[in-house]
Motif scaffolding. Structure first.
Motif, mmCIF file in Angstrom:
data_model
loop_
_atom_site.group_PDB
_atom_site.id
_atom_site.type_symbol
_atom_site.label_atom_id
_atom_site.label_comp_id
_atom_site.label_asym_id
_atom_site.label_seq_id
_atom_site.Cartn_x
_atom_site.Cartn_y
_atom_site.Cartn_z
ATOM 1 N N LEU A 271 -4.062 5.490 -5.688
ATOM 2 C CA LEU A 271 -4.940 4.932 -4.666
ATOM 3 C C LEU A 271 -5.520 3.598 -5.114
ATOM 4 O O LEU A 271 -5.736 2.709 -4.299
ATOM 5 C CB LEU A 271 -6.040 5.932 -4.308
ATOM 6 N N HIS A 272 -5.752 3.451 -6.415
ATOM 7 C CA HIS A 272 -6.196 2.149 -6.930
ATOM 8 C C HIS A 272 -5.096 1.110 -6.746
ATOM 9 O O HIS A 272 -5.365 -0.019 -6.374
ATOM 10 C CB HIS A 272 -6.530 2.236 -8.421
ATOM 11 N N ALA A 273 -3.872 1.516 -7.012
ATOM 12 C CA ALA A 273 -2.756 0.580 -6.913
ATOM 13 C C ALA A 273 -2.590 0.100 -5.488
ATOM 14 O O ALA A 273 -2.243 -1.042 -5.239
ATOM 15 C CB ALA A 273 -1.469 1.239 -7.392
ATOM 16 N N GLU A 274 -2.830 0.976 -4.549
ATOM 17 C CA GLU A 274 -2.606 0.637 -3.149
ATOM 18 C C GLU A 274 -3.874 0.044 -2.540
ATOM 19 O O GLU A 274 -3.912 -1.093 -2.149
ATOM 20 C CB GLU A 274 -2.182 1.890 -2.376
ATOM 21 N N GLY A 275 -4.921 0.854 -2.457
ATOM 22 C CA GLY A 275 -6.191 0.406 -1.889
ATOM 23 C C GLY A 275 -5.995 -0.398 -0.627
ATOM 24 O O GLY A 275 -5.216 -0.049 0.233
ATOM 25 N N ALA A 276 -6.721 -1.486 -0.545
ATOM 26 C CA ALA A 276 -6.630 -2.349 0.631
ATOM 27 C C ALA A 276 -5.822 -3.599 0.327
ATOM 28 O O ALA A 276 -5.931 -4.593 1.011
ATOM 29 C CB ALA A 276 -8.035 -2.735 1.077
ATOM 30 N N VAL A 277 -5.015 -3.551 -0.724
ATOM 31 C CA VAL A 277 -4.224 -4.720 -1.104
ATOM 32 C C VAL A 277 -2.810 -4.584 -0.587
ATOM 33 O O VAL A 277 -2.414 -3.561 -0.064
ATOM 34 C CB VAL A 277 -4.215 -4.910 -2.643
ATOM 35 N N SER A 278 -2.031 -5.626 -0.781
ATOM 36 C CA SER A 278 -0.655 -5.608 -0.291
ATOM 37 C C SER A 278 0.184 -4.623 -1.087
ATOM 38 O O SER A 278 -0.208 -4.155 -2.143
ATOM 39 C CB SER A 278 -0.049 -7.010 -0.422
ATOM 40 N N HIS A 279 1.385 -4.360 -0.584
ATOM 41 C CA HIS A 279 2.284 -3.418 -1.227
ATOM 42 C C HIS A 279 3.082 -4.054 -2.361
ATOM 43 O O HIS A 279 3.881 -3.381 -2.993
ATOM 44 C CB HIS A 279 3.266 -2.845 -0.186
ATOM 45 N N ALA A 280 2.885 -5.314 -2.653
ATOM 46 C CA ALA A 280 3.661 -5.998 -3.684
ATOM 47 C C ALA A 280 3.418 -5.373 -5.049
ATOM 48 O O ALA A 280 2.285 -5.149 -5.453
ATOM 49 C CB ALA A 280 3.279 -7.481 -3.717
ATOM 50 N N GLY A 281 4.474 -5.067 -5.750
ATOM 51 C CA GLY A 281 4.365 -4.538 -7.092
ATOM 52 C C GLY A 281 4.084 -3.051 -7.173
ATOM 53 O O GLY A 281 4.026 -2.493 -8.257
ATOM 54 N N ALA B 108 7.739 2.133 -4.449
ATOM 55 C CA ALA B 108 7.910 2.560 -3.057
ATOM 56 C C ALA B 108 7.311 3.936 -2.812
ATOM 57 O O ALA B 108 6.645 4.153 -1.795
ATOM 58 C CB ALA B 108 9.399 2.548 -2.690
ATOM 59 N N TYR B 109 7.507 4.897 -3.736
ATOM 60 C CA TYR B 109 6.963 6.233 -3.501
ATOM 61 C C TYR B 109 5.441 6.204 -3.496
ATOM 62 O O TYR B 109 4.800 6.908 -2.721
ATOM 63 C CB TYR B 109 7.503 7.258 -4.504
ATOM 64 N N ALA B 110 4.821 5.377 -4.344
ATOM 65 C CA ALA B 110 3.365 5.281 -4.387
ATOM 66 C C ALA B 110 2.836 4.696 -3.089
ATOM 67 O O ALA B 110 1.847 5.181 -2.532
ATOM 68 C CB ALA B 110 2.924 4.432 -5.576
ATOM 69 N N SER B 111 3.483 3.674 -2.606
ATOM 70 C CA SER B 111 3.079 3.067 -1.345
ATOM 71 C C SER B 111 3.196 4.067 -0.198
ATOM 72 O O SER B 111 2.290 4.183 0.634
ATOM 73 C CB SER B 111 3.955 1.842 -1.069
ATOM 74 N N ALA B 112 4.291 4.828 -0.163
ATOM 75 C CA ALA B 112 4.488 5.817 0.907
ATOM 76 C C ALA B 112 3.432 6.917 0.840
ATOM 77 O O ALA B 112 2.899 7.341 1.872
ATOM 78 C CB ALA B 112 5.885 6.420 0.817
ATOM 79 N N LEU B 113 3.098 7.380 -0.364
ATOM 80 C CA LEU B 113 2.087 8.431 -0.499
ATOM 81 C C LEU B 113 0.715 7.925 -0.090
ATOM 82 O O LEU B 113 -0.038 8.619 0.595
ATOM 83 C CB LEU B 113 2.063 8.962 -1.932
ATOM 84 N N SER B 114 0.371 6.711 -0.491
ATOM 85 C CA SER B 114 -0.915 6.133 -0.115
ATOM 86 C C SER B 114 -1.015 5.985 1.399
ATOM 87 O O SER B 114 -2.060 6.260 1.990
ATOM 88 C CB SER B 114 -1.105 4.784 -0.803
ATOM 89 N N THR B 115 0.069 5.580 2.029
ATOM 90 C CA THR B 115 0.096 5.446 3.486
ATOM 91 C C THR B 115 -0.119 6.799 4.146
ATOM 92 O O THR B 115 -0.832 6.911 5.148
ATOM 93 C CB THR B 115 1.426 4.823 3.939
#
Length: 196
Positions: free
Chosen positions: A111-121, A124-131
């Motif tokens: 959640l720290h990695a994703e938060g309200a920032v862009s998906h860069a870096g 993909a699985y972390a971004s999908a789970l955060s979404t």
């Protein structure tokens, strides 16, 4: 000379019937070990806590990343389950989310990695789970709620609470997380895992 174990000393081989139970035990053990020791904890500790051999762990999870991904998937699935339950409100969903924030270092990291920032870096699985977390929580967010004022506010608040959820024990992390929600002016329900 190697002696074979007698039938009475040899554990029964339950074969495929044990696979689902072993996997669930490994995920539960990984969540506990990660909470205690962080993501760099030895996989052997996870296998021991689950009561299985390392070979069983590797049959289910080929590497460390697969174990962490399974724990994260289970965390997200539980939050989605709470959000989908009849009568669930935003406070109850945030309570379940907060339990995971205080219990799982891996979950906090995602959640720290994703938060309200862009998906860069972000993997993909972390971004999908955060979404998925955002979608589940947002589904119970009533119109006019302070976390609905701006599209980024919800996950920014979650990241802020995740950042506050630090400390040596789960109880200490929960106390800090509740204080962070309070400072944000957000009511949170009971901080507990999903009731199966």
């Amino acid at each position: 000379m190697i002696r074979a174990l007698s039938d009475e000393k040899r554990p029964a081989n339950r074969g495929r019937r044990a696979a689902a139970g072993n996997r669930a035990a490994l995920i539960a053990a990984a969540r506990e070990i990660y909470a205690e020791q962080g993501l760099d904890a030895p996989l052997s500790a996870i296998a021991r806590r689950a009561g299985v051999g390392q070979g069983v762990l590797y049959r289910h999870f080929p590497d460390r990343a697969a174990v962490a991904a399974a724990v994260l998937e289970e965390n997200v699935r539980q939050i989605e389950q709470v959000a989908a339950a009849d009568g669930a409100d935003i406070a109850r969903v945030l309570g379940a989310l907060t339990w995971h924030l205080t219990e799982s270092a891996a979950f906090v990291g995602i959640l720290h990695a994703e938060g309200a920032v862009s998906h860069a870096g972000v993997p993909a699985y972390a971004s999908a789970l955060s979404t998925r977390v955002e979608r589940a929580v947002r589904a119970r967010l009533p119109d006019g709620h302070r976390l609905a004022a701006h599209p980024d506010d919800l996950m920014l608040a979650v990241a802020m609470v995740a950042g506050a959820a630090t400390g040596p024990t789960r109880e200490h992390r929960e106390h800090r997380a509740r204080a962070a929600w309070r400072l944000l002016g957000v009511e949170v329900g009971p901080v507990r895992p999903v009731q199966e």
